[in-house]
Structures are given as structure tokens and as C-alpha cells.
Design an enzyme around this catalytic site. Structure first.
Site, PDB file in Angstrom:
ATOM      1  N   ARG A  56     -33.802  68.254 -31.222  1.00  0.00           N
ATOM      2  CA  ARG A  56     -33.552  69.041 -32.448  1.00  0.00           C
ATOM      3  C   ARG A  56     -32.095  69.515 -32.434  1.00  0.00           C
ATOM      4  NH1 ARG A  56     -34.490  73.986 -32.100  1.00  0.00           N
ATOM      5  NH2 ARG A  56     -36.590  73.849 -31.227  1.00  0.00           N
ATOM      6  N   TYR A 109     -28.784  68.543 -60.433  1.00  0.00           N
ATOM      7  CA  TYR A 109     -29.882  67.682 -60.008  1.00  0.00           C
ATOM      8  C   TYR A 109     -31.161  68.543 -60.010  1.00  0.00           C
ATOM      9  CZ  TYR A 109     -32.938  65.194 -56.777  1.00  0.00           C
ATOM     10  OH  TYR A 109     -34.007  64.586 -56.199  1.00  0.00           O
ATOM     11  N   ASP A 182     -21.547  68.675 -54.342  1.00  0.00           N
ATOM     12  CA  ASP A 182     -22.554  67.648 -54.086  1.00  0.00           C
ATOM     13  C   ASP A 182     -21.904  66.316 -54.473  1.00  0.00           C
ATOM     14  OD1 ASP A 182     -24.613  65.764 -54.302  1.00  0.00           O
ATOM     15  OD2 ASP A 182     -26.087  67.259 -54.949  1.00  0.00           O
ATOM     16  N   LYS A 207     -29.102  58.076 -51.202  1.00  0.00           N
ATOM     17  CA  LYS A 207     -28.552  57.322 -52.327  1.00  0.00           C
ATOM     18  C   LYS A 207     -27.482  56.339 -51.827  1.00  0.00           C
ATOM     19  CE  LYS A 207     -31.341  60.252 -54.289  1.00  0.00           C
ATOM     20  NZ  LYS A 207     -30.930  61.550 -54.788  1.00  0.00           N
TER      21      LYS A 207
HETATM   22  C1  LIG Z   1     -31.328  62.907 -54.715  1.00  0.00           C
HETATM   23  C2  LIG Z   1     -30.334  63.991 -54.885  1.00  0.00           C
HETATM   24  C3  LIG Z   1     -30.412  65.192 -54.140  1.00  0.00           C
HETATM   25  C4  LIG Z   1     -31.558  65.503 -53.220  1.00  0.00           C
HETATM   26  O1  LIG Z   1     -31.604  64.682 -52.108  1.00  0.00           O
HETATM   27  P1  LIG Z   1     -32.949  64.221 -51.357  1.00  0.00           P
HETATM   28  O2  LIG Z   1     -32.451  63.299 -50.321  1.00  0.00           O
HETATM   29  O3  LIG Z   1     -33.849  63.604 -52.372  1.00  0.00           O
HETATM   30  O4  LIG Z   1     -33.551  65.494 -50.794  1.00  0.00           O
HETATM   31  C5  LIG Z   1     -29.406  66.115 -54.314  1.00  0.00           C
HETATM   32  N1  LIG Z   1     -28.387  65.920 -55.177  1.00  0.00           N
HETATM   33  C6  LIG Z   1     -28.277  64.798 -55.908  1.00  0.00           C
HETATM   34  C7  LIG Z   1     -27.127  64.625 -56.845  1.00  0.00           C
HETATM   35  C8  LIG Z   1     -29.237  63.790 -55.787  1.00  0.00           C
HETATM   36  O5  LIG Z   1     -29.145  62.691 -56.538  1.00  0.00           O
END
Ligand SMILES: *Cc1c(COP(=O)(O)O)cnc(C)c1O
Length: 388
Positions: A56, A109, A182, A207
Site C-alpha cells: 500500500r 465531469y 484535470d 482514458k
Molecule cells: C473519467 C474521468 C474522471 C474520473 O476518472 P475514473 O478513472 O473514472 O475514476 C475524471 N475526470 C475526467 C475528465 C474524466 O473523463
């Protein structure tokens, strides 16, 4: 200069392939093994080998990923998590306390909005939405001395609004707050927020970073060492870490990020050109278009304009739904950033939870995550689905 510093000065593609890992001293393995271990043998009590004690706290496969993504974002330290939302929660609770306030995008998001609105709020963290493209609106939403974080996405989802990272960093810093970006939609290849003044970068590595739709993960990169210490403490104390196999998949994805992103951008540009000339398509939303209100800022802070494209159809919601259901190369599904093209209807799918609120998206909107298949096949698929 250490090997790591040397690599930070190399080109993006070189860092993507080499940063974070040296071929294994014992075997010469070029790729880090998947260290499927929870614990580590100690050479006498407290005699740790390379600092590894319990997975961890740290695991060598995760360490390789964390070093790699830190080098790509040109930050001091990276941290890998079980999901993008786990990364966000860890950052928020590293910095904020009950009674604090954050500014969030008015088109955040959906999962991020839900985290602030349904989880963090219950613990006493207040939030105000503001449009990331409107500096005056963000300034008005900041409560100096109380606002800890200005949280932005750029481009946003699904309307691809653009925030000026350097200007937003100045606004946040003047009020004693940190700027968090982000960077999921742009990926570190197209945009490096820390070099523009941001304090922390968040990724859903699910992504573009992972890029193959085969792993869920998240990452944080920071440049200030005090903030890094806080995040490191909370990563271990909260425990939402990336496992070794997930770390390995994400690291493998990052090695090809540059070539994938260039192809995503090439294909998106061709799809945009096609959509712009189609009689059954209304607004086409892409930061690469000169008509996009954020085009100039995007041109300044992004290398190219990305693989996400949204458009409105002239036939209303039923036509938008039909298009989504008729494509064959574009797969109907949520998520984005993988090698395969995806299509979705934000109003009924990714953004269903914001229906009836200020964040509601138009019902005739279709969102594409343009993949890296043959561009002509993607265009032919859309042409068929739009109904000639
Ligand atoms: C998918 C996404 C998230 C969240 O991420 P997860 O891996 O699904 O927890 C946060 N911000 C954006 C812009 C996203 O597309």
C-alpha cells in the site's frame, strides 16, 4: 545530474518510454516486472531494500508508473491511484478541511461534480460552480482566504470549453488558493498545466494515458515538495492505490501516448471537417475550429486540439439517439480516450445525472471519442448513421 533529471530534460517521447525505470539490475529486464507482492523481506528489523515495506505504501511497478507520469507532466512527484476519482478524493482531503471552499467547473465531469456535491459537501467542504472559460466568473466565485482550490478541466466535457491555465493560476494564487487542472482530456502530450502555473494535475488514466480501454486508474502530479509530502501521506493513509497489474498496463499505455495522440488528433480533424459540411449537422464543437470561443487560448496552451468532438444534429433528440445507435465502427458506450472510437448521447448517458440542473447539456448533442482506426472508415460510418 542524476539519471532521472537527465531524463526530465529529454524529449517527451523519450521520457514516455524511459522515465521511471532502469532495466532490472539482476536480469536486465527492459520492462518492469509486475511485482505481485504485498510485503517485502527485511534484512534485519527495519532493513528495507530500496524503501519497500508493504505494497500500500509503495510497490516497484507502481513506483515506475509514478516516476514516468511525473516526468511527462514535468512535475516533482507523481502518485498512482485505483481510479481518477480516488486520485481526486485523495488530493481534496490532502488540502481541504471542513469549512473550506472550492471553485469547480460549471460543466465538470459528472463524477467529479458528484464527488464534491454528494460526498465532500457532507464533510463540510463547500463548492461554487463557475465557467472555466470566464475569468470574471471564476474570480467572483473565489472567497479569498476560504477558497482552498480552484479546480478546472480544460477542455471540458462534453462541451469542450477552454480555460486559460496561466490566467486561472494567477487568480487562484492571488487569493491564496491552489490551481488544480484535470488534464484527462488533453493528456500530458498535448498540455502540461504545471509548466503554465498549475499546482496539481489530476488524471483519469483510464482514458488517454492507459489508452486501450483495459484498465481503470488515476494519477496526481505535483510540483511543490510540501504538497507532495501531504499527498504521499494521504495516499498511504487512505489507501486507494493502483495495484501492480493496473500500474503495468498504464505504464505500457503511456509509452505510446505521443503517437496515439497524434493519430487521435489527425482523425478528429478529418471527422470535424466532414461534420462541418454535413447538412444534418448543426454546431460542431472542437477547440481546433477558429469559430470555437476558446480557440486562441487552446492554441496557446495545447500542442494540438485532441480527439474529442461534440456536435448537434438538426433533427432533435430522436435523431441524436438514432445516430448513436446506428454507427458500427463507433461503439456506443461511455468513457473515452481508447484506441477504438466511441459514440454517446451525453444527455441520456454520461450527463443524465445533471438533467434539470444548470449543467444540463443539449438533447441534440452527440459526443465522439475519435479513435485511431482508418479515418475514411470513421467518416463513412458517421455518414451512414446520419442518414445520407
Ligand atoms: C473519467 C474521468 C474522471 C474520473 O476518472 P475514473 O478513472 O473514472 O475514476 C475524471 N475526470 C475526467 C475528465 C474524466 O473523463
Amino acid at each position: 545530474m542524476s539519471e532521472q533529471q537527465h531524463r526530465n530534460k529529454s524529449g517527451f517521447e523519450t521520457r514516455a518510454i524511459h522515465a521511471g525505470y532502469e532495466p532490472d539490475a539482476a536480469t536486465g529486464a527492459v520492462i518492469p516486472p509486475i511485482y505481485a507482492t504485498s510485503t517485502y523481506k527485511q534484512d534485519g528489523v527495519g532493513g528495507l531494500r530500496g524503501g519497500y515495506e508493504y505494497s500500500r505504501s509503495a510497490n516497484p511497478t507502481r513506483t515506475a508508473l509514478e516516476g514516468n507520469i511525473a516526468a511527462l507532466e514535468e512535475g516533482e512527484r507523481g502518485f498512482a491511484f485505483a481510479s481518477g476519482l480516488a486520485a481526486e478524493d485523495t488530493l481534496i482531503r490532502s488540502v481541504c478541511r471542513p469549512g473550506d471552499h472550492v471553485v469547480i467547473p460549471d460543466d465538470a465531469y459528472g463524477g467529479t461534480f458528484r464527488l464534491f456535491d454528494k460526498v465532500e459537501k457532507v464533510w463540510g467542504l463547500d463548492h461554487s460552480p463557475a465557467a472555466v472559460s470566464d475569468l470574471d466568473a471564476v474570480a467572483a466565485a473565489i472567497r479569498p482566504g476560504v477558497t482552498r482550490l480552484v479546480w478546472v478541466e480544460t477542455p471540458t466535457n462534453p462541451l469542450l470549453n477552454i480555460g486559460d491555465i496561466a490566467a486561472l493560476a494567477n487568480l487562484a494564487h492571488d487569493a491564496g488558493a491552489l490551481l488544480v487542472v484535470d488534464n484527462t482530456f488533453a493528456s500530458p502530450y498535448l498540455q502540461q498545466p504545471l509548466t503554465l502555473g498549475a499546482d496539481a494535475v489530476v488524471h483519469s488514466t483510464t482514458k488517454y494515458c492507459g489508452g486501450h480501454s483495459d484498465v481503470v486508474g488515476g494519477a496526481l502530479v505535483v510540483k511543490d515538495l510540501d504538497l507532495a509530502e501531504k499527498v504521499a501521506f494521504h495516499q498511504n493513509a487512505m489507501g486507494a492505490v493502483a495495484g501492480p497489474f493496473d500500474s503495468w498496463l498504464t505504464l505500457r499505455g503511456l509509452k505510446t501516448l505521443a503517437v496515439r495522440m497524434d493519430r487521435h488528433c489527425d482523425n478528429a480533424e478529418k471527422v470535424v471537417e466532414f461534420l462541418c459540411s454535413h447538412p444534418k449537422v448543426g454546431d460542431v464543437i472542437y477547440p481546433g475550429l477558429e469559430t470555437h470561443p476558446g480557440h486562441e487560448v487552446a492554441q496557446r496552451q495545447m500542442k494540438r486540439f485532441g480527439g474529442m468532438v461534440s456536435f448537434r444534429v438538426t433533427g432533435g433528440e430522436s435523431h441524436a439517439l438514432q445516430v448513436c445507435e446506428r454507427t458500427e465502427v463507433f461503439t456506443l458506450g461511455e468513457s473515452l480516450g481508447g484506441v477504438e472510437s466511441l459514440i454517446e448521447h451525453p444527455g441520456r448517458m454520461t450527463h443524465a445525472s445533471v438533467a434539470g440542473t444548470d449543467l444540463e447539456v443539449p438533447a441534440d448533442l452527440v459526443r465522439l471519442s475519435v479513435g485511431i482506426e482508418t479515418a475514411d472508415d470513421l467518416i463513412a460510418d458517421l455518414e451512414r448513421a446520419l442518414g445520407g
